[in-house]
Scaffold this motif. Structure first.
Motif, short mmCIF file in Angstrom:
data_model
loop_
_atom_site.label_atom_id
_atom_site.label_comp_id
_atom_site.label_asym_id
_atom_site.label_seq_id
_atom_site.Cartn_x
_atom_site.Cartn_y
_atom_site.Cartn_z
N GLU A 153 0.81 -1.12 -0.31
CA GLU A 153 0.10 0.20 0.00
C GLU A 153 0.99 1.39 -0.08
O GLU A 153 0.52 2.15 -0.81
CB GLU A 153 -1.03 -0.06 1.17
CG GLU A 153 -1.91 1.20 1.16
CD GLU A 153 -2.74 1.02 2.63
OE1 GLU A 153 -3.50 2.20 2.82
OE2 GLU A 153 -2.87 -0.01 2.97
N VAL A 154 1.99 1.27 0.86
CA VAL A 154 2.70 2.48 0.62
C VAL A 154 3.47 2.66 -0.63
O VAL A 154 3.67 3.73 -0.92
CB VAL A 154 4.05 2.36 1.96
CG1 VAL A 154 5.14 3.13 1.78
CG2 VAL A 154 3.39 2.24 3.29
N ALA A 155 3.85 1.62 -1.23
CA ALA A 155 4.36 1.71 -2.56
C ALA A 155 3.47 2.10 -3.47
O ALA A 155 3.82 3.02 -4.42
CB ALA A 155 4.93 0.23 -2.97
N ASP A 191 1.52 9.44 -5.59
CA ASP A 191 2.24 10.63 -5.35
C ASP A 191 3.05 11.04 -6.39
O ASP A 191 2.83 12.32 -6.88
CB ASP A 191 3.03 10.79 -4.11
CG ASP A 191 2.08 10.46 -2.67
OD1 ASP A 191 1.08 10.95 -2.81
OD2 ASP A 191 2.73 10.51 -1.79
N GLU A 192 3.80 10.21 -7.26
CA GLU A 192 4.69 10.52 -8.29
C GLU A 192 3.58 10.99 -9.54
O GLU A 192 3.98 11.94 -10.13
CB GLU A 192 5.38 9.35 -8.75
CG GLU A 192 6.32 9.64 -9.88
CD GLU A 192 7.26 8.41 -10.03
OE1 GLU A 192 7.26 7.77 -11.18
OE2 GLU A 192 7.83 7.78 -9.02
N LEU A 193 2.52 10.02 -9.72
CA LEU A 193 1.74 10.44 -10.64
C LEU A 193 0.79 11.75 -10.52
O LEU A 193 0.68 12.53 -11.35
CB LEU A 193 0.63 9.35 -10.83
CG LEU A 193 0.91 8.08 -11.32
CD1 LEU A 193 -0.05 6.98 -11.31
CD2 LEU A 193 1.20 8.26 -12.68
N ALA A 218 0.80 14.98 -12.97
CA ALA A 218 -0.03 15.52 -13.34
C ALA A 218 -0.26 17.10 -13.30
O ALA A 218 -0.46 18.06 -13.76
CB ALA A 218 -1.47 15.02 -12.63
N LYS A 219 0.15 17.54 -11.96
CA LYS A 219 0.25 18.71 -11.43
C LYS A 219 1.39 19.55 -12.41
O LYS A 219 1.29 20.64 -12.84
CB LYS A 219 0.76 18.93 -9.99
CG LYS A 219 0.59 20.28 -9.24
CD LYS A 219 0.94 20.13 -7.95
CE LYS A 219 -0.07 21.17 -7.12
NZ LYS A 219 0.43 21.03 -5.79
#
Length: 149
Positions: free
Chosen positions: A52-54, A60-62, A66-67
């Motif tokens: 789940e952490v992975a 978060d990377e995605l 996107a940001k």
């Protein structure tokens, strides 16, 4: 978890019978199996939490990507992805320049000349020496004049 051969298993069983005794052995085996199940459950939960952490780190990377795309770097990112060396952009600029050169070397046509050239000539548009359409009474008079009356 453990890969015990039959010799190791027999050794553990012999020690258990000697230490615990044959009367209490079934109760001890139940307790040990319960603890083993609990340990496996804890290990499975730990592994699931690591996964789940992975996944969250990947999300978060995605989110960051996107940001950055929404911040206005979209054109640059697409250009980097589609044409990383820039050769396609240079070729398109060269073709556009050649097209402008060709367009500037042609004579400029007026709108009326362009419109006249694009319209096909039809028989209705040519001036006619014929008379206006005849009415039914005039046709009858013409027939009788031809017949000699």
């Amino acid at each position: 978890m453990f890969d015990l051969g039959w010799q190791e298993f027999m050794l553990i069983a012999f020690v258990a019978v000697v230490v615990v005794g044959p009367r209490d052995l079934p109760r001890v085996v139940r307790s040990v199996s319960t603890y083993i199940r609990k340990a496996r459950s804890v290990a499975r939960d730990f592994q699931n939490s690591l996964e789940e952490v992975a996944r969250e780190a990947e999300l978060d990377e995605l989110r960051k990507e996107a940001k950055s795309i929404s911040s206005g770097d979209l054109e640059k990112k697409v250009n980097d992805w589609v044409d990383p060396s820039g050769e396609t952009k240079k070729e398109m600029e060269r073709i556009a320049s050649e097209a402008k050169d060709v367009a500037s070397s042609r004579p400029v046509e007026t709108a009326a000349a362009t419109e006249a050239a694009s319209k096909p000539e039809t028989a209705d548009e040519t001036p006619s020496t014929e008379q206006a359409p005849k009415t039914p009474d005039a046709k009858g008079a013409e027939k009788s004049a031809v017949a000699g009356h």
